[in-house]
Scaffold this active site. Structure first.
Site, PDB file in Angstrom:
ATOM      1  N   VAL A 172      29.751  63.209  16.466  1.00 28.98           N
ATOM      2  CA  VAL A 172      30.019  62.185  17.485  1.00 28.98           C
ATOM      3  C   VAL A 172      30.186  62.813  18.863  1.00 28.98           C
ATOM      4  CG1 VAL A 172      31.678  60.412  18.210  1.00 28.98           C
ATOM      5  CG2 VAL A 172      30.950  60.535  15.827  1.00 28.98           C
ATOM      6  N   VAL A 215      25.349  67.566  10.838  1.00 23.95           N
ATOM      7  CA  VAL A 215      25.051  67.076   9.496  1.00 23.95           C
ATOM      8  C   VAL A 215      25.987  65.916   9.215  1.00 23.95           C
ATOM      9  CG1 VAL A 215      25.016  67.620   7.035  1.00 23.95           C
ATOM     10  CG2 VAL A 215      24.311  69.357   8.703  1.00 23.95           C
ATOM     11  N   VAL A 216      25.403  64.771   8.877  1.00 23.04           N
ATOM     12  CA  VAL A 216      26.191  63.586   8.505  1.00 23.04           C
ATOM     13  C   VAL A 216      25.728  63.186   7.111  1.00 23.04           C
ATOM     14  CG1 VAL A 216      26.887  61.252   9.141  1.00 23.04           C
ATOM     15  CG2 VAL A 216      26.252  62.897  10.935  1.00 23.04           C
ATOM     16  N   THR A 231      31.534  54.501   2.626  1.00 21.17           N
ATOM     17  CA  THR A 231      31.981  53.545   3.629  1.00 21.17           C
ATOM     18  C   THR A 231      30.907  53.327   4.686  1.00 21.17           C
ATOM     19  OG1 THR A 231      32.938  55.193   5.112  1.00 21.17           O
ATOM     20  CG2 THR A 231      34.344  54.411   3.295  1.00 21.17           C
ATOM     21  N   HIS A 280      31.192  54.161   7.654  1.00 21.53           N
ATOM     22  CA  HIS A 280      31.344  55.206   8.663  1.00 21.53           C
ATOM     23  C   HIS A 280      30.018  55.938   8.919  1.00 21.53           C
ATOM     24  CE1 HIS A 280      33.518  58.083  11.097  1.00 21.53           C
ATOM     25  NE2 HIS A 280      33.021  59.086  10.381  1.00 21.53           N
TER      26      HIS A 280
END
Length: 159
Positions: free
Chosen positions: A61, A82-83, A88, A90
């Site tokens: 972010v 890296v996500v 969820t 999110h």
């Protein structure tokens, strides 16, 4: 896999000596982001770029705001994170925020921003894209080459 129709950027690496490059990487999933950053630095060297500023931020972010600061002093920027999808919402919020933010930086500043943020369902998918030995994809290298190539195109259009 996402790279099934990707161009082979290694065949015609841009000669970008004299350009200033900014690299920003998240600390989350540090082993993978370290690799993405190392491959970005290898791409810069392969393209003749010696003026490289590399910085780290807490998470993905934070990438856009630091990319904007780098864009104020660099000809090209590449951002890495890296996500990994969890259970969820999110994941969707982070991915949208980061992608929109990096795009906004590029459009608002006119400085190309290579998008090297891996948005994946599993850590294995991230490893497959991180340019590790045996990885079928190398997003650190590719995102950096793409940003440098775009910077050279912009420079040529302005001349």
């Amino acid at each position: 896999m996402a790279g099934h129709a990707a161009p082979d950027l290694s065949d015609a690496l841009p000669q970008a000596a004299g350009l200033r490059l900014g690299l920003v990487a998240a600390r989350w999933h540090e082993k993978l982001t370290d690799q993405l950053l190392a491959r970005a630095e290898a791409a810069a060297a392969a393209c003749g770029v010696t003026d490289v500023t590399s910085v780290r931020v807490a998470g993905s972010v934070e990438l856009p705001v630091v990319a904007a600061a780098l864009a104020a002093r660099c000809d090209a920027v590449a951002a890495f994170g890296v996500v990994v999808k969890g259970e969820t919402e999110h994941f969707e919020m982070v991915c949208r925020s980061v992608t929109d933010g990096l795009t906004r930086v590029a459009l608002d500043t006119g400085v190309p921003v290579g998008q090297g943020v891996l948005t994946v369902h599993t850590e294995q998918q991230a490893r497959d894209r991180a340019g590790l030995p045996g990885s079928p994809e190398d997003k650190g290298f590719d995102a950096t080459v793409a940003a440098l190539d775009a910077a050279l195109t912009i420079r040529a259009l302005r001349d």
